[in-house]
Write a protein that holds these residues in place. Structure first.
Motif, PDB file in Angstrom:
ATOM      1  N   UNK A 138       0.835  -1.203  -0.042  1.00  0.00           N
ATOM      2  CA  UNK A 138       0.101   0.084   0.015  1.00  0.00           C
ATOM      3  C   UNK A 138       0.885   1.347   0.126  1.00  0.00           C
ATOM      4  N   UNK A 139       2.243   1.196   0.261  1.00  0.00           N
ATOM      5  CA  UNK A 139       2.981   2.305   0.493  1.00  0.00           C
ATOM      6  C   UNK A 139       3.997   2.644  -0.718  1.00  0.00           C
ATOM      7  N   UNK A 140       3.670   1.757  -1.699  1.00  0.00           N
ATOM      8  CA  UNK A 140       4.653   1.780  -2.986  1.00  0.00           C
ATOM      9  C   UNK A 140       4.822   3.268  -3.548  1.00  0.00           C
ATOM     10  N   UNK A 141       3.511   3.813  -4.010  1.00  0.00           N
ATOM     11  CA  UNK A 141       3.750   5.324  -4.290  1.00  0.00           C
ATOM     12  C   UNK A 141       4.519   6.317  -3.486  1.00  0.00           C
ATOM     13  N   UNK A 142       4.440   6.128  -2.083  1.00  0.00           N
ATOM     14  CA  UNK A 142       5.113   6.793  -1.274  1.00  0.00           C
ATOM     15  C   UNK A 142       6.685   6.622  -1.397  1.00  0.00           C
ATOM     16  N   UNK A 143       7.136   5.581  -1.732  1.00  0.00           N
ATOM     17  CA  UNK A 143       8.578   5.098  -1.966  1.00  0.00           C
ATOM     18  C   UNK A 143       8.947   5.767  -3.150  1.00  0.00           C
ATOM     19  N   UNK A 144       8.222   5.737  -4.367  1.00  0.00           N
ATOM     20  CA  UNK A 144       8.602   6.044  -5.462  1.00  0.00           C
ATOM     21  C   UNK A 144       8.809   7.943  -5.333  1.00  0.00           C
ATOM     22  N   UNK A 145       7.844   8.313  -4.690  1.00  0.00           N
ATOM     23  CA  UNK A 145       7.644   9.947  -4.373  1.00  0.00           C
ATOM     24  C   UNK A 145       8.985  10.224  -3.711  1.00  0.00           C
ATOM     25  N   UNK A 146       9.349   9.364  -2.781  1.00  0.00           N
ATOM     26  CA  UNK A 146      10.494   9.857  -1.840  1.00  0.00           C
ATOM     27  C   UNK A 146      11.869   9.560  -2.688  1.00  0.00           C
ATOM     28  N   UNK A 147      11.716   9.185  -3.899  1.00  0.00           N
ATOM     29  CA  UNK A 147      12.924   8.688  -4.690  1.00  0.00           C
ATOM     30  C   UNK A 147      13.847   7.378  -4.249  1.00  0.00           C
ATOM     31  N   UNK A 148      13.234   6.413  -3.835  1.00  0.00           N
ATOM     32  CA  UNK A 148      13.759   5.147  -3.274  1.00  0.00           C
ATOM     33  C   UNK A 148      14.139   4.473  -4.384  1.00  0.00           C
ATOM     34  N   UNK A 149      15.242   3.704  -4.349  1.00  0.00           N
ATOM     35  CA  UNK A 149      15.331   2.713  -5.301  1.00  0.00           C
ATOM     36  C   UNK A 149      14.885   1.431  -4.991  1.00  0.00           C
ATOM     37  N   UNK A 150      13.936   1.119  -6.194  1.00  0.00           N
ATOM     38  CA  UNK A 150      13.108  -0.094  -5.994  1.00  0.00           C
ATOM     39  C   UNK A 150      13.506  -1.422  -6.533  1.00  0.00           C
ATOM     40  N   UNK A 151      13.596  -2.514  -5.770  1.00  0.00           N
ATOM     41  CA  UNK A 151      13.961  -3.873  -6.339  1.00  0.00           C
ATOM     42  C   UNK A 151      13.033  -4.758  -6.203  1.00  0.00           C
ATOM     43  N   UNK A 152      12.942  -5.825  -7.056  1.00  0.00           N
ATOM     44  CA  UNK A 152      12.121  -7.094  -6.678  1.00  0.00           C
ATOM     45  C   UNK A 152      12.414  -7.875  -5.731  1.00  0.00           C
ATOM     46  N   UNK A 153      11.832  -7.994  -4.646  1.00  0.00           N
ATOM     47  CA  UNK A 153      12.181  -8.740  -3.539  1.00  0.00           C
ATOM     48  C   UNK A 153      10.976  -9.641  -3.096  1.00  0.00           C
ATOM     49  N   UNK A 154      11.032 -11.064  -3.041  1.00  0.00           N
ATOM     50  CA  UNK A 154      10.018 -11.897  -2.674  1.00  0.00           C
ATOM     51  C   UNK A 154       8.729 -11.772  -3.449  1.00  0.00           C
TER      52      UNK A 154
END
Lengths: 133, 369
Positions: free
Chosen positions: B10-26
Motif C-alpha cells: 500500500x505504500x509503494x507510491x510513497x517510496x517512489x515519491x521519496x526517490x527510493x531505489x526499488x528492487x524486486x524482492x520476494x
C-alpha cells in the motif's frame, strides 16, 4: 535520472567508468551514476601498483559499498603512472566527488591508443537512461 | 520473475515519491534504499527512529479448538507458555531438524497469528496445511490483505503515542495490543529486527496507505526517516539476528545456528524433535559464529572461512557496520573454531583477511536486545 552528472568532455564505458584523455595520459574513475548505484562506498583496495603494466580488462581495484562490491577494470592497455592513494583511507571521496578527488588511477597509454571504442557523453547518457529503466 | 507479476504494498507510491531505489524482492517491488543511503538510514535508526515498509512479510492465522496444541506441534519453542497478547520468536523445523522458517507467533484472544518470512509464505502455508491436517483448526493465509510497518529506534514510543487514537499506557517487550489509528484497526507489537526499541504495526492493506505519512509526520520533529531493506539487513546483522536463506535454511538446524534457546526439547512432541534431540546428544559438527575483521575488507555470503590454510567453513552474511566502523560477518565453522576470540581468516578474492570470533551482538548499545 536528471540529477545524474555526466561531464561532456570525458569518455565513458558501459560499466560506468569515466575516462579523461590527455594525449597518452589517461585518468579513470567511476561515474556519478555508478557511485549513486553503489551508495555508500566504505572500502577500496588497489590490485595494481605504480609502474605496473596493465592490459585492457585487468582489475585496477575493488570498490565495496555496504551491500555490494564492484571491480574497476582498466579500459586500455598501458602502464600505471599513479594511483589515488587517498582512496583506501577515504573511500567516500568516490561518493562525494567521483569526477574530481575521487579519481582512481592515471594510466600511460600504449602508443596505439585510440578512444574510438569508448562512449561519448551522449552515448553514455543513453546507457544511464536504460540502466535506470 | 516478470515485472508484471510483482506485487506492490500500500505504500509503494510513497517510496517512489521519496526517490527510493526499488528492487524486486520476494515477489514485491520493495524499496532497497532511499536517497540518503544505507549508512545514514541505519545510523538514524540507532540514534532516533526509522520507518520500514515490511508489508511483504507473511501472516498466517490459525483458529479453532486445537489451535494451541497444533501450533505447539508445529514449532520448536513452547507456545503454551505464551499468554494472550504475548509474542514468541521460534523456528519451525522439518523432521530432520532443518529449518522450514523462523517466525513470530502472536497469541491473540481466540486465535494465533504467525508472521513468516516473505520468501517462504507459500512454502510455509503448504507445510502447515499438510502437517496440521489432522487437527480441528482453520488455517488462513492473510498475507495479501495485511500491511506491515516497522517503527524502530530509541524514540519510537514517543512517535507511537502521537499516532494512536486512544491513550497509550505501556507495552512490554514482545507484547501486543489492538488499537486504532485514524479509526483504522491495527495490531501493534513491541518487536522488531533492529535491536532498538520499536513497534511493528499490522493493518488492513486496503485501508493503510495513509499510515506512512501519518507516522513520518508524527516523527518529523525527531528526524524520523524512511528506511529500506538494505539498511534493515545491516541493522539485523549488527545484532547478529539470523536471516533465513543466509544464516539459517533447510540445511541448518536451530542448534547449529545458536538458536537452541527457541528449541524446547522437554515440551510435548513436535516436528523435528527426535532429530534435534539426537543432534544435541551427539554434538554437532559446525556452529554459526560472529566475526569482526581486522581490516575494512568486506566478507560476503559464500566466501570461505579458513584457518592455517584449510577451509573450516563459509560466510553466510557480511556487511560494513556504519555504527561500529567495522566489517562484520556471520558464518558456519567446524566446531572447535567457534570459541570466542578464536582467530580465523576470511578468504576475500584469494587473499586471507584476519578476523576474530566475537560474542554476539556486534553492537552492544541497542535500546532493546
Amino acid at each position: 535520472m536528471s540529477d545524474v552528472k555526466i561531464l561532456p568532455d570525458l569518455y565513458y564505458t558501459a560499466t560506468h567508468e569515466w575516462i579523461k584523455v590527455e594525449n597518452q595520459k589517461i585518468t579513470i574513475g567511476i561515474t556519478d551514476f555508478a557511485q549513486k548505484e553503489l551508495s555508500d562506498i566504505v572500502f577500496l583496495e588497489f590490485h595494481v601498483t605504480e609502474g605496473n603494466p596493465v592490459k585492457k580488462g585487468d582489475s585496477i581495484c575493488t570498490v565495496e559499498a555496504v551491500k555490494t562490491a564492484e571491480d574497476i577494470f582498466s579500459p586500455l592497455e598501458g602502464k600505471i603512472m599513479k594511483i589515488n592513494t587517498d582512496l583506501p583511507d577515504n573511500p567516500s571521496l568516490l561518493n562525494k566527488e567521483p569526477y574530481e578527488s575521487g579519481w582512481i588511477a592515471i594510466i600511460e597509454a600504449s602508443q596505439d591508443f585510440s578512444p574510438a571504442y569508448l562512449l561519448s557523453a551522449e552515448d553514455y547518457k543513453m546507457v544511464v537512461l536504460e540502466s535506470a529503466h | 520473475m516478470q515485472e508484471t507479476e510483482l506485487k506492490t504494498t500500500p505504500f509503494y507510491s510513497e517510496h517512489v515519491k521519496a526517490g527510493a531505489k526499488i528492487v524486486p524482492f520476494a515477489g514485491y517491488k520493495m524499496p532497497i534504499q532511499y536517497p540518503d543511503g544505507i549508512v545514514s538510514e541505519s545510523l538514524n535508526v540507532r540514534t532516533t527512529a526509522g520507518l520500514f515498509d515490511v508489508s511483504h512479510m507473511g501472516e498466517i492465522e490459525i483458529k479453532g479448538r486445537e489451535c494451541l496444541d497444533s501450533l505447539n506441534f508445529l514449532v520448536t519453542n513452547d507456545v503454551s507458555k505464551l499468554s494472550v497478547n504475548g509474542v514468541l520468536y521460534t523456528a519451525m523445523c522439518y523432521e530432520n531438524g532443518g529449518i522450514v522458517d523462523d517466525l513470530l507467533v502472536y497469541r491473540l484472544e481466540d486465535h494465533f497469528l504467525l508472521v513468516v518470512n516473505a520468501s517462504n509464505i507459500d512454502k510455509d502455508f503448504e507445510w502447515i496445511m499438510e502437517k496440521l491436517k489432522g487437527f480441528d483448526i482453520e488455517i488462513s493465509n492473510r498475507s495479501d490483505e495485511t500491511a506491515q510497518l516497522a517503527l524502530q529506534g530509541p524514540v519510537s514510543e514517543k512517535i507511537m503515542k502521537k499516532v494512536l487514537d486512544a491513550d497509550y499506557d505501556s507495552l512490554g517487550f514482545y507484547q501486543s495490543f489492538s488499537a486504532n489509528i485514524d479509526k483504522t484497526p491495527v495490531l501493534i507489537s513491541r518487536t522488531g529486527y533492529t535491536g532498538e526499541d520499536g513497534f511493528e504495526i499490522y493493518s488492513p492493506a486496503d485501508k493503510s496507505d495513509f499510515l506512512w505519512q501519518k507516522i513520518l509526520g508524527a516523527g518529523e520533529k525527531y528526524s524520523i526517516c524512511p528506511v529500506g531493506l538494505a539498511a534493515r539487513d545491516v541493522l539485523r546483522l549488527e545484532m547478529c539476528y539470523c536471516l533465513y536463506g543466509n544464516d539459517i535454511s533447510a540445511q541448518t538446524t536451530p542448534l547449529e545456528a545458536g538458536l537452541g534457546w527457541v528449541v524446547k526439547l522437554d515440551k510435548p512432541d513436535f516436528i523435528g524433535r527426535e532429530a534435534l534431540l539426537t543432534q544435541k546428544q551427539n554434538g554437532f559438527e559446525r556452529r554459526l559464529v560472529h566475526f569482526v575483521l581486522d581490516g575494512k575488507n568486506l566478507s560476503r555470503k559464500g566466501f570461505p572461512l579458513v584457518s592455517e590454510g584449510e577451509q573450516i567453513g563459509e560466510v553466510t552474511s557480511g556487511a560494513f557496520s556504519p555504527i561500529l566502523g567495522k566489517s562484520v560477518g556471520m558464518g558456519y565453522v567446524k566446531t572447535g573454531f567457534h570459541k570466542i576470540n578464536t582467530r580465523i581468516g576470511v578468504e576475500i578474492r584469494s587473499k586471507i583477511c584476519d578476523a576474530s570470533v566475537t560474542k554476539p551482538p556486534f553492537y552492544k548499545n541497542a535500546t532493546h536486545k
